[in-house]
Motif scaffolding. Structure first.
Motif, mmCIF file in Angstrom:
data_model
loop_
_atom_site.group_PDB
_atom_site.id
_atom_site.type_symbol
_atom_site.label_atom_id
_atom_site.label_comp_id
_atom_site.label_asym_id
_atom_site.label_seq_id
_atom_site.Cartn_x
_atom_site.Cartn_y
_atom_site.Cartn_z
ATOM 1 N N UNK A 15 0.784 -1.224 0.000
ATOM 2 C CA UNK A 15 0.000 0.000 0.000
ATOM 3 C C UNK A 15 0.814 1.270 0.000
ATOM 4 N N UNK A 16 2.110 1.155 0.276
ATOM 5 C CA UNK A 16 2.982 2.314 0.304
ATOM 6 C C UNK A 16 3.327 2.781 -1.108
ATOM 7 N N UNK A 17 4.012 3.921 -1.155
ATOM 8 C CA UNK A 17 4.487 4.475 -2.416
ATOM 9 C C UNK A 17 6.007 4.557 -2.412
ATOM 10 N N UNK A 18 6.562 4.570 -3.613
ATOM 11 C CA UNK A 18 8.009 4.666 -3.775
ATOM 12 C C UNK A 18 8.270 5.342 -5.117
ATOM 13 N N UNK A 19 9.314 6.114 -5.176
ATOM 14 C CA UNK A 19 9.669 6.785 -6.428
ATOM 15 C C UNK A 19 11.077 6.392 -6.826
ATOM 16 N N UNK A 20 11.210 5.852 -8.000
ATOM 17 C CA UNK A 20 12.510 5.504 -8.550
ATOM 18 C C UNK A 20 12.959 6.595 -9.512
ATOM 19 N N UNK A 21 14.247 6.847 -9.505
ATOM 20 C CA UNK A 21 14.813 7.829 -10.425
ATOM 21 C C UNK A 21 15.943 7.205 -11.217
ATOM 22 N N UNK A 22 16.108 7.699 -12.417
ATOM 23 C CA UNK A 22 17.185 7.228 -13.292
ATOM 24 C C UNK A 22 17.883 8.457 -13.857
ATOM 25 N N UNK A 69 5.188 6.916 -15.110
ATOM 26 C CA UNK A 69 6.549 7.202 -15.548
ATOM 27 C C UNK A 69 6.609 8.589 -16.176
ATOM 28 N N UNK A 70 7.698 9.279 -15.913
ATOM 29 C CA UNK A 70 7.900 10.592 -16.506
ATOM 30 C C UNK A 70 9.361 10.748 -16.877
ATOM 31 N N UNK A 77 16.739 12.915 -16.803
ATOM 32 C CA UNK A 77 16.266 11.970 -15.807
ATOM 33 C C UNK A 77 14.938 11.330 -16.242
ATOM 34 N N UNK A 78 14.732 10.157 -15.732
ATOM 35 C CA UNK A 78 13.457 9.462 -15.904
ATOM 36 C C UNK A 78 13.049 8.943 -14.533
ATOM 37 N N UNK A 79 11.769 9.008 -14.249
ATOM 38 C CA UNK A 79 11.278 8.617 -12.924
ATOM 39 C C UNK A 79 10.119 7.646 -13.039
ATOM 40 N N UNK A 80 9.950 6.877 -11.998
ATOM 41 C CA UNK A 80 8.822 5.956 -11.920
ATOM 42 C C UNK A 80 8.183 6.123 -10.547
ATOM 43 N N UNK A 81 7.019 6.710 -10.523
ATOM 44 C CA UNK A 81 6.253 6.858 -9.295
ATOM 45 C C UNK A 81 5.383 5.624 -9.124
ATOM 46 N N UNK A 82 5.589 4.926 -8.025
ATOM 47 C CA UNK A 82 4.867 3.683 -7.780
ATOM 48 C C UNK A 82 3.980 3.858 -6.554
ATOM 49 N N UNK A 83 2.692 3.755 -6.751
ATOM 50 C CA UNK A 83 1.714 3.883 -5.669
ATOM 51 C C UNK A 83 0.993 2.570 -5.451
ATOM 52 N N UNK A 84 0.361 2.457 -4.301
ATOM 53 C CA UNK A 84 -0.426 1.256 -3.963
ATOM 54 C C UNK A 84 0.370 -0.011 -4.242
ATOM 55 N N UNK A 85 1.569 -0.041 -3.734
ATOM 56 C CA UNK A 85 2.456 -1.169 -4.020
ATOM 57 C C UNK A 85 1.915 -2.469 -3.457
ATOM 58 N N UNK A 86 2.167 -3.527 -4.202
ATOM 59 C CA UNK A 86 1.740 -4.860 -3.831
ATOM 60 C C UNK A 86 2.958 -5.753 -3.609
ATOM 61 N N UNK A 87 2.758 -6.832 -2.901
ATOM 62 C CA UNK A 87 3.869 -7.756 -2.662
ATOM 63 C C UNK A 87 4.455 -8.256 -3.974
ATOM 64 N N UNK A 91 10.875 -6.804 -6.761
ATOM 65 C CA UNK A 91 11.758 -7.168 -7.862
ATOM 66 C C UNK A 91 12.948 -6.215 -7.867
ATOM 67 N N UNK A 92 13.911 -6.529 -8.699
ATOM 68 C CA UNK A 92 14.954 -5.568 -9.029
ATOM 69 C C UNK A 92 14.456 -4.758 -10.225
ATOM 70 N N UNK A 93 14.511 -3.454 -10.102
ATOM 71 C CA UNK A 93 14.015 -2.565 -11.143
ATOM 72 C C UNK A 93 15.210 -1.964 -11.892
ATOM 73 N N UNK A 94 15.101 -2.002 -13.210
ATOM 74 C CA UNK A 94 16.166 -1.518 -14.082
ATOM 75 C C UNK A 94 15.658 -0.381 -14.958
ATOM 76 N N UNK A 95 16.489 0.608 -15.130
ATOM 77 C CA UNK A 95 16.241 1.668 -16.083
ATOM 78 C C UNK A 95 16.961 1.301 -17.388
ATOM 79 N N UNK A 96 16.317 1.588 -18.514
ATOM 80 C CA UNK A 96 16.910 1.253 -19.803
ATOM 81 C C UNK A 96 16.692 2.377 -20.805
ATOM 82 N N UNK A 97 17.621 2.506 -21.714
ATOM 83 C CA UNK A 97 17.527 3.517 -22.773
ATOM 84 C C UNK A 97 17.771 2.852 -24.115
#
Length: 123
Positions: A15-22, A69-70, A77-87, A91-97
């Motif tokens: 249920x928490x949120x997390x923001x990833x940045x690249x 994603x923005x 930079x590229x970001x991924x805002x993740x809300x309402x997280x589930x179990x 995972x390991x999250x990767x940024x790609x270009x």
């Protein structure tokens, strides 16, 4: 050549949120499609979100309505805002270009990858 460095992973609860940045190096960042992929133990790497150089977006069905994603071409930079997280988002999250990516959901269309950041969602 593009170098990608992810940040923002961690341990959160359901249920928490997390923001990833690249953060990306390179002067032609705006010309690349950017994607966020994830890989859980024993599973294939999958695309969760992508933004093309045109600005159009792609989201996997499993994250639609929860992830956003923005990209900021001025800041490279590229970001991924993740809300309402589930179990199952653990995972390991990767940024790609990728340059001239024909299928943004296909990992081998991308040319550059970050080292990955762990996201663990505890129930």
């Amino acid at each position: 050549q593009v170098q990608l460095i992810e940040s923002g992973g961690g341990l959160v609860q359901v249920g928490d949120s997390l923001r990833l940045s690249c953060a990306a190096s390179g002067r032609t960042f705006r010309d690349y499609a950017m994607g966020w992929f994830r890989q859980a133990p024993g599973k294939e790497r999958e695309c969760v979100a992508a933004v093309r150089s045109s600005g159009s977006t792609y989201y996997a069905e499993s994250v639609k309505g929860r992830f956003t994603m923005s990209r900021d071409n001025a800041q490279n930079t590229a970001s991924l805002q993740m809300n309402s997280l589930k179990a199952e988002d653990t995972a390991v999250y990767f940024c790609a270009a990728g340059w001239i990516v024909t299928n943004v959901a296909r990992s081998y269309d991308y040319h550059y990858w970050g080292q990955g950041t762990q996201v663990t969602v505890s129930s």
